[in-house]
Design an enzyme around this catalytic site. Structure first.
Site, PDB file in Angstrom:
ATOM      1  N   GLU A   1      -6.885  -4.798   3.625  1.00  0.00           N
ATOM      2  CA  GLU A   1      -6.959  -6.064   2.866  1.00  0.00           C
ATOM      3  C   GLU A   1      -8.222  -6.123   2.008  1.00  0.00           C
ATOM      4  O   GLU A   1      -8.780  -7.186   1.764  1.00  0.00           O
ATOM      5  CB  GLU A   1      -6.918  -7.269   3.813  1.00  0.00           C
ATOM      6  CG  GLU A   1      -5.771  -7.248   4.793  1.00  0.00           C
ATOM      7  CD  GLU A   1      -4.532  -7.949   4.277  1.00  0.00           C
ATOM      8  OE1 GLU A   1      -4.578  -8.476   3.158  1.00  0.00           O
ATOM      9  OE2 GLU A   1      -3.531  -7.956   5.003  1.00  0.00           O
TER      10      GLU A   1
ATOM     11  N   THR B   1       0.822  -1.208   0.000  1.00  0.00           N
ATOM     12  CA  THR B   1       0.000   0.000   0.000  1.00  0.00           C
ATOM     13  C   THR B   1       0.855   1.258   0.000  1.00  0.00           C
ATOM     14  O   THR B   1       1.882   1.327   0.678  1.00  0.00           O
ATOM     15  CB  THR B   1      -0.916   0.007   1.241  1.00  0.00           C
ATOM     16  OG1 THR B   1      -1.730  -1.167   1.225  1.00  0.00           O
ATOM     17  CG2 THR B   1      -1.801   1.227   1.257  1.00  0.00           C
TER      18      THR B   1
ATOM     19  N   LEU C   1     -24.355  -1.875  26.435  1.00  0.00           N
ATOM     20  CA  LEU C   1     -23.718  -1.524  27.698  1.00  0.00           C
ATOM     21  C   LEU C   1     -23.948  -0.068  28.083  1.00  0.00           C
ATOM     22  O   LEU C   1     -23.495   0.370  29.151  1.00  0.00           O
ATOM     23  CB  LEU C   1     -22.211  -1.799  27.644  1.00  0.00           C
ATOM     24  CG  LEU C   1     -21.776  -3.168  28.185  1.00  0.00           C
ATOM     25  CD1 LEU C   1     -22.301  -4.288  27.300  1.00  0.00           C
ATOM     26  CD2 LEU C   1     -20.262  -3.256  28.296  1.00  0.00           C
TER      27      LEU C   1
ATOM     28  N   SER D   1      -6.712   0.734  -2.617  1.00  0.00           N
ATOM     29  CA  SER D   1      -7.541  -0.271  -3.281  1.00  0.00           C
ATOM     30  C   SER D   1      -7.077  -0.590  -4.693  1.00  0.00           C
ATOM     31  O   SER D   1      -7.487  -1.601  -5.260  1.00  0.00           O
ATOM     32  CB  SER D   1      -8.999   0.204  -3.320  1.00  0.00           C
ATOM     33  OG  SER D   1      -9.514   0.349  -2.015  1.00  0.00           O
TER      34      SER D   1
END
Length: 389
Positions: free
Chosen positions: A368, A137, A343, A143
């Site tokens: 990825e 990258t 929560l 991408s």
């Protein structure tokens, strides 16, 4: 098997695991419970990676676990997936370290390196005495790796590399970087050792996600390397993309671990916390959320188990991995967000692991291959039409 794991084996999938696979999973879980969980919130808060755990991880065979020879454990892909699952149940940063070491760096050398390179690097990497990183990258090319700007040109009998790689896990502690660069013939890979003149790594600070993971920028300024540093079998994008397929496989398993941790924390919380006249677990809306979380975790488990079977029988396609990575990470992130909501105010404090997993999964959902990228990969596969062009 621990009660915690039984609670999340709704379809008795444990019956499909061999005794060796169950032992591998339980061993990793014990390691995480004993060595990782007591300290991980401090590491996350301090932006530190628990590097002192590397020797123990190596001794347990985590690195290159599904590779054969060269000091690697030679496990099957179910066992390897279970390792990734249990590491990410501790923290995504820990799984990322093992994934980059194994499925990106070691696999690149294993699949595309010369025998000399394999013998030099892989045994030491399996022992954790040599750390690797994967330089693909770039600042302006995520991408679309084919648009990379890093270049390698021949210089006498060697090569000179120039370029920048960004968002590189393990970058500043790596002893060897697998660097992908364009040459006249296309794209190929090189092994750049730490300390090579012109090669430097700088950590990226200020992250709100993956804080217990080292993320770096690699700078290559007239880096001169010998011809023997080129990966001889790496030709074109097939090389780095096949490495990414290996890593995505582990990510799909890892997401189950993060989702499971969030689910269990939320379940324990709503069973013990009372509001109005009963525990929160007694209310319909809360039960609906728990059932939805359990359903998606169970589906993810089934997907990964089948994916592992296909991988071990050499019938797995990259599109199968895209399906698993896209689904499992996306659903894990949804589960983390729902658990945080369940929560209430307590969901944002580090007394509970949910907010840490949620923040980490934002990164896992991006790297990825993003959700959208894997959508287009699958769309191309089923329609025969590419939306990338």
């Amino acid at each position: 098997m621990a009660d915690l794991l039984k609670d999340l084996d709704f379809f008795n999938l444990d019956e499909f695991l061999s005794s060796e696979e169950r032992m591998t999973r339980d061993t990793v879980k014990q390691f995480v419970d004993r060595e990782v969980l007591p300290r991980i919130e401090r590491d996350f808060a301090g932006e530190t990676f628990p590097s002192n755990l590397i020797p123990q991880m190596a001794e347990l065979g985590f690195f290159g676990a599904n590779l054969h020879g060269y000091g690697c454990a030679g496990m099957n892909n179910i066992a390897y997936g279970l390792i990734m699952q249990e590491l990410e149940a501790g923290d995504s940063g820990l799984r990322s370290f093992a994934s980059v070491q194994s499925s990106l760096s070691m696999y690149a050398i294993y699949a595309f390196g010369s025998e000399e390179q394999k013998k030099r690097y892989l045994p030491e990497m399996a022992k954790g005495k040599m750390i690797g990183c994967f330089g693909l990258t770039e600042p302006d090319h995520g991408s679309d790796p084919g648009g990379m700007e890093t270049r390698a040109r021949r210089d006498g009998s060697g090569w000179i590399l120039n370029g920048t790689k960004r968002w590189i896990t393990n970058g500043s502690i790596a002893d060897v970087a697998v660097v992908w660069a364009k040459v006249d013939e296309g794209i190929t890979g090189f092994l750049v050792d730490r300390g090579t003149p012109g090669f430097s790594a700088h950590d990226i600070k200020g992250k709100f996600s993956m804080r217990a993971s080292i993320t770096s920028e690699l700078i290559l300024e007239d880096v001169r390397i010998p011809a023997s540093a080129q990966l001889p079998e790496a030709r074109g994008l097939r090389g780095p993309l096949s490495c990414l397929t290996q890593a995505r496989y582990g990510i799909a398993w890892g997401a189950i671990g993060a989702a499971r941790s969030c689910y269990n924390c939320a379940l324990d919380y709503v069973k013990s916390r009372k509001q109005f006249s009963r525990p929160l677990a007694g209310y319909q809306l809360v039960q609906s959320k728990l059932v939805g979380m359990l359903t998606e975790i169970t589906k993810a488990q089934m997907v990964c188990l089948r994916l592992a079977q296909l991988k071990d029988s050499k019938r797995m396609r990259a599109e199968h991995v895209s399906f698993a990575k896209r689904n499992n990470v996306n659903e894990a992130l949804k589960i983390a967000r729902i658990a945080r909501d369940m929560l209430g105010a307590n969901g944002i404090v580090n007394e509970y692991p949910i907010i840490r997993h949620m923040l980490n999964l934002e990164t896992v959902n991006t790297y990825e291959g993003t959700f959208d990228i894997h959508t287009l990969i699958l769309g191309r596969d089923i329609s025969g039409e590419s939306a990338f062009d």
